[in-house]
Motif scaffolding. Structure first.
Motif, PDB file in Angstrom:
ATOM      1  N   THR A  85      11.649   9.002  -1.461  1.00 21.05           N
ATOM      2  CA  THR A  85      10.459   8.274  -1.908  1.00 21.05           C
ATOM      3  C   THR A  85      10.259   8.438  -3.409  1.00 21.05           C
ATOM      4  O   THR A  85       9.963   7.463  -4.107  1.00 21.05           O
ATOM      5  CB  THR A  85       9.208   8.747  -1.139  1.00 21.05           C
ATOM      6  OG1 THR A  85       9.399   8.459   0.250  1.00 21.05           O
ATOM      7  CG2 THR A  85       7.957   8.038  -1.620  1.00 21.05           C
ATOM      8  N   GLU A  89      10.243   5.280  -5.831  1.00 22.14           N
ATOM      9  CA  GLU A  89       9.064   5.007  -6.652  1.00 22.14           C
ATOM     10  C   GLU A  89       9.412   4.985  -8.138  1.00 22.14           C
ATOM     11  O   GLU A  89       8.912   4.145  -8.879  1.00 22.14           O
ATOM     12  CB  GLU A  89       7.969   6.027  -6.374  1.00 22.14           C
ATOM     13  CG  GLU A  89       7.293   5.830  -5.027  1.00 22.14           C
ATOM     14  CD  GLU A  89       6.265   6.900  -4.703  1.00 22.14           C
ATOM     15  OE1 GLU A  89       6.231   7.959  -5.385  1.00 22.14           O
ATOM     16  OE2 GLU A  89       5.496   6.685  -3.746  1.00 22.14           O
ATOM     17  N   CYS A  92      10.949   1.773  -8.997  1.00 23.48           N
ATOM     18  CA  CYS A  92      10.059   0.629  -8.770  1.00 23.48           C
ATOM     19  C   CYS A  92       8.739   0.756  -9.515  1.00 23.48           C
ATOM     20  O   CYS A  92       7.759   0.087  -9.166  1.00 23.48           O
ATOM     21  CB  CYS A  92       9.791   0.487  -7.274  1.00 23.48           C
ATOM     22  SG  CYS A  92      11.252   0.151  -6.284  1.00 23.48           S
ATOM     23  N   THR A  93       8.686   1.586 -10.547  1.00 21.76           N
ATOM     24  CA  THR A  93       7.442   1.842 -11.271  1.00 21.76           C
ATOM     25  C   THR A  93       6.765   0.552 -11.724  1.00 21.76           C
ATOM     26  O   THR A  93       5.562   0.369 -11.510  1.00 21.76           O
ATOM     27  CB  THR A  93       7.704   2.754 -12.491  1.00 21.76           C
ATOM     28  OG1 THR A  93       8.273   3.970 -12.021  1.00 21.76           O
ATOM     29  CG2 THR A  93       6.433   3.052 -13.249  1.00 21.76           C
ATOM     30  N   LEU A  95       7.142  -2.492 -10.611  1.00 22.21           N
ATOM     31  CA  LEU A  95       6.701  -3.290  -9.464  1.00 22.21           C
ATOM     32  C   LEU A  95       5.449  -2.694  -8.829  1.00 22.21           C
ATOM     33  O   LEU A  95       4.544  -3.426  -8.421  1.00 22.21           O
ATOM     34  CB  LEU A  95       7.823  -3.383  -8.432  1.00 22.21           C
ATOM     35  CG  LEU A  95       9.020  -4.219  -8.849  1.00 22.21           C
ATOM     36  CD1 LEU A  95      10.226  -3.906  -7.979  1.00 22.21           C
ATOM     37  CD2 LEU A  95       8.671  -5.691  -8.780  1.00 22.21           C
ATOM     38  N   LEU A  96       5.409  -1.370  -8.737  1.00 25.27           N
ATOM     39  CA  LEU A  96       4.247  -0.714  -8.140  1.00 25.27           C
ATOM     40  C   LEU A  96       2.990  -0.880  -8.986  1.00 25.27           C
ATOM     41  O   LEU A  96       1.878  -0.728  -8.480  1.00 25.27           O
ATOM     42  CB  LEU A  96       4.550   0.772  -7.903  1.00 25.27           C
ATOM     43  CG  LEU A  96       5.544   1.046  -6.768  1.00 25.27           C
ATOM     44  CD1 LEU A  96       6.051   2.473  -6.827  1.00 25.27           C
ATOM     45  CD2 LEU A  96       4.909   0.743  -5.419  1.00 25.27           C
ATOM     46  N   THR A  98       2.061  -3.651 -10.135  1.00 30.61           N
ATOM     47  CA  THR A  98       1.546  -4.995  -9.869  1.00 30.61           C
ATOM     48  C   THR A  98       0.853  -4.995  -8.506  1.00 30.61           C
ATOM     49  O   THR A  98       1.112  -4.120  -7.673  1.00 30.61           O
ATOM     50  CB  THR A  98       2.675  -6.053  -9.841  1.00 30.61           C
ATOM     51  OG1 THR A  98       3.416  -5.900  -8.620  1.00 30.61           O
ATOM     52  CG2 THR A  98       3.596  -5.923 -11.044  1.00 30.61           C
ATOM     53  N   PHE A 101       3.579  -5.848  -4.557  1.00 28.52           N
ATOM     54  CA  PHE A 101       4.793  -5.162  -4.124  1.00 28.52           C
ATOM     55  C   PHE A 101       4.484  -4.155  -3.021  1.00 28.52           C
ATOM     56  O   PHE A 101       3.526  -3.399  -3.104  1.00 28.52           O
ATOM     57  CB  PHE A 101       5.452  -4.446  -5.307  1.00 28.52           C
ATOM     58  CG  PHE A 101       6.718  -3.719  -4.961  1.00 28.52           C
ATOM     59  CD1 PHE A 101       7.837  -4.413  -4.524  1.00 28.52           C
ATOM     60  CD2 PHE A 101       6.796  -2.347  -5.068  1.00 28.52           C
ATOM     61  CE1 PHE A 101       9.017  -3.746  -4.196  1.00 28.52           C
ATOM     62  CE2 PHE A 101       7.965  -1.669  -4.760  1.00 28.52           C
ATOM     63  CZ  PHE A 101       9.079  -2.362  -4.316  1.00 28.52           C
ATOM     64  N   ALA A 102       5.341  -4.143  -2.000  1.00 34.45           N
ATOM     65  CA  ALA A 102       5.229  -3.188  -0.903  1.00 34.45           C
ATOM     66  C   ALA A 102       6.533  -2.398  -0.795  1.00 34.45           C
ATOM     67  O   ALA A 102       7.608  -2.981  -0.717  1.00 34.45           O
ATOM     68  CB  ALA A 102       4.950  -3.917   0.403  1.00 34.45           C
ATOM     69  N   LEU A 103       6.419  -1.080  -0.792  1.00 34.97           N
ATOM     70  CA  LEU A 103       7.559  -0.173  -0.678  1.00 34.97           C
ATOM     71  C   LEU A 103       7.337   0.693   0.551  1.00 34.97           C
ATOM     72  O   LEU A 103       6.247   1.245   0.738  1.00 34.97           O
ATOM     73  CB  LEU A 103       7.660   0.706  -1.930  1.00 34.97           C
ATOM     74  CG  LEU A 103       8.710   1.799  -1.934  1.00 34.97           C
ATOM     75  CD1 LEU A 103      10.114   1.216  -1.862  1.00 34.97           C
ATOM     76  CD2 LEU A 103       8.554   2.675  -3.176  1.00 34.97           C
ATOM     77  N   SER A 104       8.365   0.819   1.386  1.00 39.35           N
ATOM     78  CA  SER A 104       8.228   1.655   2.572  1.00 39.35           C
ATOM     79  C   SER A 104       9.538   2.378   2.870  1.00 39.35           C
ATOM     80  O   SER A 104      10.619   1.910   2.511  1.00 39.35           O
ATOM     81  CB  SER A 104       7.805   0.818   3.779  1.00 39.35           C
ATOM     82  OG  SER A 104       8.757  -0.191   4.047  1.00 39.35           O
TER      83      SER A 104
END
Length: 130
Positions: A85, A89, A92-93, A95-96, A98, A101-104
């Protein structure tokens, strides 16, 4: 094992280098020393057709599923989940930051009774000098 599969919305390749992300996640898994290097697989699969939340055109996702064999403690699974994670993360800094964006990440243990494998990579790696 482990096998880490990334599925992502196809509006992300211009924003994430998935080839490099796969290599980085492979290294992260190897660095935990919980898994044989010969069993590590990381693959990224674009998803061309999807519907996310309110269908805003900028919505995107990256869904990671780590499949592992049984035998690791809860602490070990938490550790590898946290390390993956953190890596995801960090990649994807932007994107996060905005609202689109969904991260899982999910870890799934595979029942050995229903898992068949044939692998010629393990023997090759065992015979390599350290």
């Amino acid at each position: 094992m482990p096998h880490l599969q990334l599925q992502y919305s196809d509006n992300l390749p211009s924003r994430i280098d998935f080839a490099q992300l796969c290599r980085d996640l492979n290294s992260t898994l190897a660095d935990t020393q919980l898994f044989p290097v010969g069993g590590i697989r990381v693959r990224a699969i674009p998803v061309a057709v999807y519907s996310i939340a309110d269908n805003h055109e900028e919505n995107s996702f990256l869904d990671a599923v780590l499949r592992i064999g049984v035998g690791r403690s809860q602490e070990q699974k938490n550790m590898v989940g946290n390390k993956l994670t953190e890596k995801l993360e960090a990649k994807c800094t932007n994107l996060l930051a905005t609202p689109h964006f969904a991260l899982s990440l999910e870890i799934v243990e595979i029942n050995p009774e229903f898992s068949w494998k044939t692998n010629s990579i393990h023997p090759r790696l065992k015979n390599q000098p350290k």
